[in-house]
Design a protein around this motif. Structure first.
Motif, short mmCIF file in Angstrom:
data_model
loop_
_atom_site.label_atom_id
_atom_site.label_comp_id
_atom_site.label_asym_id
_atom_site.label_seq_id
_atom_site.Cartn_x
_atom_site.Cartn_y
_atom_site.Cartn_z
N GLU A 417 31.31 -25.22 -77.10
CA GLU A 417 31.05 -26.57 -76.04
C GLU A 417 31.77 -26.15 -74.67
OE1 GLU A 417 33.31 -25.79 -78.58
OE2 GLU A 417 33.01 -26.81 -80.25
N ASN A 418 32.13 -24.93 -74.21
CA ASN A 418 32.40 -24.43 -72.72
C ASN A 418 31.15 -23.85 -72.61
OD1 ASN A 418 33.42 -22.23 -70.73
ND2 ASN A 418 35.46 -23.52 -71.39
N GLU A 419 30.88 -23.83 -71.02
CA GLU A 419 29.64 -23.55 -70.93
C GLU A 419 29.33 -22.48 -70.32
OE1 GLU A 419 26.63 -25.12 -71.25
OE2 GLU A 419 25.23 -23.75 -70.01
N ASN A 420 31.05 -22.31 -69.64
CA ASN A 420 31.01 -20.48 -69.35
C ASN A 420 30.99 -19.49 -70.40
OD1 ASN A 420 31.27 -20.80 -66.63
ND2 ASN A 420 33.34 -21.58 -66.07
N ASP A 421 31.82 -20.04 -71.60
CA ASP A 421 31.63 -18.99 -72.94
C ASP A 421 30.04 -19.30 -73.10
OD1 ASP A 421 35.11 -18.69 -72.46
OD2 ASP A 421 34.65 -20.17 -73.71
N ARG A 422 29.71 -20.27 -73.11
CA ARG A 422 28.29 -20.14 -73.97
C ARG A 422 27.46 -19.03 -72.84
NH1 ARG A 422 23.28 -22.53 -74.32
NH2 ARG A 422 22.95 -22.86 -72.66
N LEU A 423 27.67 -18.90 -71.54
CA LEU A 423 26.81 -18.07 -71.49
C LEU A 423 26.99 -16.42 -70.96
CD1 LEU A 423 26.48 -19.97 -67.31
CD2 LEU A 423 24.59 -19.15 -68.78
N ILE A 642 16.58 -16.29 -74.17
CA ILE A 642 17.86 -16.19 -72.74
C ILE A 642 17.36 -17.26 -71.11
CG2 ILE A 642 18.60 -15.22 -71.45
CD1 ILE A 642 19.06 -12.86 -73.47
N LYS A 643 15.81 -17.17 -71.17
CA LYS A 643 15.78 -17.96 -70.33
C LYS A 643 15.03 -19.59 -70.91
CE LYS A 643 13.06 -19.27 -66.42
NZ LYS A 643 12.73 -21.29 -66.51
N ARG A 644 14.45 -19.97 -71.57
CA ARG A 644 15.22 -21.25 -72.21
C ARG A 644 16.34 -21.79 -72.40
NH1 ARG A 644 12.49 -22.13 -77.54
NH2 ARG A 644 14.47 -22.40 -78.52
N GLU A 645 17.85 -20.62 -73.00
CA GLU A 645 18.61 -21.45 -73.08
C GLU A 645 19.32 -21.48 -71.49
OE1 GLU A 645 19.79 -22.41 -75.52
OE2 GLU A 645 18.18 -22.50 -76.64
N THR A 646 18.90 -20.04 -70.56
CA THR A 646 20.10 -20.50 -69.41
C THR A 646 19.26 -21.79 -68.75
OG1 THR A 646 19.36 -18.41 -68.99
CG2 THR A 646 21.57 -17.96 -69.87
N ASN A 647 18.22 -21.59 -68.39
CA ASN A 647 17.33 -21.92 -67.84
C ASN A 647 17.16 -21.30 -66.87
OD1 ASN A 647 15.49 -24.20 -66.63
ND2 ASN A 647 17.22 -25.62 -66.29
N SER A 648 17.01 -19.83 -66.64
CA SER A 648 17.50 -18.96 -65.54
C SER A 648 17.30 -18.55 -65.27
CB SER A 648 18.94 -19.53 -65.07
OG SER A 648 19.51 -18.37 -63.92
N TRP A 649 16.02 -17.73 -64.11
CA TRP A 649 15.42 -16.27 -63.60
C TRP A 649 16.85 -15.35 -63.59
CZ3 TRP A 649 11.94 -15.64 -66.24
CH2 TRP A 649 10.58 -16.22 -67.16
N LYS A 650 17.60 -16.05 -62.86
CA LYS A 650 18.82 -15.40 -62.20
C LYS A 650 19.80 -14.58 -63.30
CE LYS A 650 23.14 -17.04 -61.11
NZ LYS A 650 23.94 -17.84 -60.23
N TRP A 651 19.92 -15.45 -64.32
CA TRP A 651 20.88 -15.18 -65.90
C TRP A 651 19.58 -14.16 -66.67
CZ3 TRP A 651 25.34 -14.18 -64.40
CH2 TRP A 651 26.00 -15.34 -63.45
N THR A 652 18.85 -14.68 -66.44
CA THR A 652 17.04 -13.53 -67.91
C THR A 652 17.26 -12.25 -67.15
OG1 THR A 652 16.14 -15.86 -68.35
CG2 THR A 652 15.80 -13.60 -67.71
N GLY A 653 16.75 -12.41 -65.45
CA GLY A 653 16.75 -11.03 -64.74
C GLY A 653 18.57 -10.41 -65.46
N PHE A 654 19.42 -10.69 -64.63
CA PHE A 654 20.85 -10.25 -65.00
C PHE A 654 21.06 -9.22 -66.78
CE2 PHE A 654 25.02 -9.59 -65.96
CZ PHE A 654 25.64 -9.52 -64.52
N SER A 655 20.20 -10.21 -67.43
CA SER A 655 20.77 -9.02 -68.77
C SER A 655 20.10 -7.87 -68.69
CB SER A 655 20.13 -10.87 -69.89
OG SER A 655 20.10 -10.65 -71.07
#
Length: 679
Positions: A417-423, A642-655
């Motif tokens: 439920e928590n977005e921070n936990d999910r990321l 990961i890109k699809r679930e975070t909807n973010s290139w930033k988090w994908t690149g970070f991963s």
């Protein structure tokens, strides 16, 4: 005749939705015992009494409040797609909890049929349920079923059809929320009528959502500040002991409790059932973790000791097959084509398929633990440790799913439920040892740690968990600060795994492995063969090839880790396509190399096992290589999800970036510290 009737299957996790979906459609989807098994809706066709029907299996949800992505997906589908009938699967052995979702579905205003599942489990516990009275009190049809035995399925489909056709008078009863709330519902309905487009919603349900300050609904309706102020002004007229969301939930449960008291009879002294007695040992505060570790060790012992019996046979078969094909092509085709077929395709694809027996036995062991209900309890066992790093034990479930494949595991984070936990969970899931990494462990552990394969592999799985937890701790202290979510999860009863259920789960996973060998691994093997045999001037020796040049550029990065050869570097680079490609690349590389090719004929485990030793690998550098393979950048499929679930290139690149750094540092420590200790 009404055609293309759509039936949406909704229910709590573990209520038997996917089992019912399989019974409806004849599909063979894997059935799990934890939340997140169905992470996206699945569709299947069925025919019943001249009606063509579409069954839609929605993600399991405990409610339709917007706490998790799964709940949002289910609610959005039912509201926006308007299925002809919603079949709500209710676990009869845990009816009170399950009816909470039922009441929310009924309030949505869509036609609902309740499938009262697992009656056999409820009856074994001495529960007597008057389903006819339950139907009368709820005002919706209630059909008793046992989905695992396909009992009551025909009656359920008959009832769903009658509801869809309008042959059953559908007049559900409503929850009475009390004088104050009911007055506010009416006022909110009047307020909504004049301000927003509400045509697709049930007005009473919509008013409740506005009262509960449901952010999704407020955003979707694009309420103006004036409208929101009106709503708040109405709220302030009353002095209530709690917020509206809690008040509504409380009165909904009171309503459910009153229905249960009139329809369900339970033994006065139920005592502990079998699952409770087993849990007193397996989930014990002190025994839980050691038992979990012991069971995982048994899994790997089973994988190696039983799987290796068949591995040697298949390895021998591929060796004979390659020699036979090579001999038959001798003189009949050009040497380059012979090399492509024998060294590239048979060597690369065969190098991966050789490990099918071990992979199958690994999947069998894990599927048995899943089907028995034990794996769902691991989240509970791990909750204490996870809570210390700021995550709920529920966040451990996607990590466990990562033992199979990181793609569904990343998607499984939707249950949080928590977005921070999910990321945070998405970023650490790739550290879990997926099945695609198993061939690397089986190969290197078998060659360099004979007799200790199970311990080495078990240690790698534990290392993945430890690194994931440590990284999650860092993330929760830095990037994703926030309050912890409470641990709320349905724990299913223990049951004996069925041969059919385990067989389907193992077949699905093994089929995926074999299909990858026939597609990704096949293409990669041909590509590797090409770049190892050619450069921009044409066909050359392997040391002068494009692949060797790429490997030589990257090799210095890995030299401090103990495996600085261009062959190892190139194998790891190709592993970005899929982790199995690491082994297939090595099979092609060492199959083509003349010097190591001679060593490969010595007869070690697999044709090219001896070549690894000749190429300079030692036990310590092999361990370092396995650790790097465990932790480094996930494959392209996982990067994509990961890109699809975070909807973010930033988090994908970070991963991508941080997993490489973590892998390098841990492997460096393993090799350098191991060297200092004299290994």
């Amino acid at each position: 005749m009404l055609r293309n009737i759509t039936i949406a299957l909704a229910g709590n996790p573990n209520s038997g939705k996917t089992t019912l979906f399989n019974a409806f459609t004849g599909a063979r989807h894997s059935v799990g015992n934890w939340p997140g098994v169905t992470v996206e809706k699945k569709e299947g066709k069925l025919h019943h009494k001249n009606n063509e029907m579409i069954a839609v299996d929605l993600p399991g949800t405990y409610s339709l409040s917007p706490y998790s992505l799964e709940e949002k997906i289910s609610r959005k589908y039912i509201v926006d797609e308007s299925p002809d009938v919603v079949v709500n699967i209710v676990d009869a052995s845990n009816i009170e909890r399950n009816l909470y979702l039922s009441m929310q579905l009924i309030e949505l205003g869509k036609p609902v049929v309740i499938a009262l599942n697992m009656l056999d489990v409820a009856q074994r516990r001495g529960h007597k349920i008057d389903h006819e009275k339950l139907s009368k009190l709820l005002g919706v049809p209630v059909v008793p079923i046992i989905a695992t035995q396909k009992k009551g399925i025909e009656k359920l489909l008959d009832t769903a059809l009658e509801v869809a056709h309008g042959k059953i008078k559908y007049n559900p009863n409503q929850v009475d929320y009390g004088k104050d709330v009911e007055k506010k519902i009416k006022e909110t309905i009047e307020m909504l009528k004049g301000h927003v487009d509400i045509s697709k919603f049930n007005l009473r349900w919509l008013a409740l959502k506005v009262i509960e300050e449901d952010e999704e609904i407020l955003n979707e309706l694009n309420l103006t500040p004036q409208v929101e102020n009106d709503e708040i002004a109405v709220t302030d007229e009353f002095s209530l002991e709690d917020d509206y969301e809690s008040l509504v939930a409380g009165r909904r449960y009171t309503y459910i409790t009153s229905i249960i008291s009139k329809t369900v009879k339970k033994p006065k002294d139920e005592g502990l059932n079998t699952s409770d007695k087993i849990d007193k040992v397996l989930t014990n505060k002190w025994l839980g973790l050691p038992i979990f570790a012991g069971l995982m060790y048994i899994v790997f012992w089973f994988t190696f000791n039983i799987g290796n019996i068949f591995l040697d046979q298949i390895d021998g078969w591929f060796g004979t097959f390659g020699e036979t094909v090579g001999a038959s092509l001798e003189g009949a085709v050009a040497p380059w084509l012979q090399s492509l077929i024998v060294d590239g395709i048979i060597g690369g694809v065969g190098g991966v398929l050789t490990f099918v027996p071990n992979i199958v036995f690994l999947f069998i062991a894990i599927s048995i633990l899943e089907d028995s209900g034990y794996m769902a309890r691991v989240a509970f066992i791990m909750d204490r440790a996870m809570r210390k790093i700021g995550l709920s034990g529920k966040a451990f479930i996607p990590m466990l799913m990562g033992f199979g494949c990181s793609v569904p595991a990343v998607m499984g984070t939707r249950t949080l439920e928590n977005e921070n936990d999910r990321l945070a969970s998405i970023l650490v899931v790739p550290f879990m040892s997926c099945g695609a990494r198993a061939p690397i462990y089986i190969l290197f552990a078998g060659v360099f740690f004979p007799g200790y394969e199970s311990i080495v592999t078990f240690s790698l799985y534990v290392l993945g968990i430890v690194v994931a937890i440590m990284c999650a701790l860092i993330f929760k202290k830095t990037l994703f600060k926030g309050e912890q979510s409470p641990f709320v999860m349905e724990i299913p009863p223990y049951k004996f795994p069925t041969l059919g259920g385990t067989g389907i789960a193992v077949w699905e996973k093994a089929k995926g492995y074999i299909l990858r060998a026939g597609t990704i691994i096949f293409a990669a093997s041909v590509l590797i063969w090409f770049i190892l045999g050619f450069n921009f001037s044409g066909q050359v020796e392997m040391v002068d090839s494009i692949g060797a040049s790429i490997g030589k550029i990257a090799a210095p990065i890995f030299r401090p880790l103990g495996f600085g050869s261009w062959q190892a570097a190139l194998s790891l680079i190709t592993g970005l396509m899929a982790k199995e490609v690491v082994v297939s690349s090595m099979a092609v590389i060492y199959g083509l190399g003349e010097a190591v090719g001679e060593a490969a004929m010595e007869g070690d485990v697999l044709g090219f096992a001896g070549a690894l030793k000749t190429a300079g690998f030692t036990s310590l550098s092999a361990l370092s290589f396995m650790v790097f393979s465990l932790l480094y950048i996930p494959c392209l499929a996982v990067i994509g999800v990961i890109k699809r679930e975070t909807n973010s290139w930033k988090w994908t690149g970070f991963s991508v970036g941080y997993t490489f750094v973590v892998a390098w540092v841990v492997s460096f420590l393993v090799y350098q510290v191991g060297g200092l200790l004299g290994f």
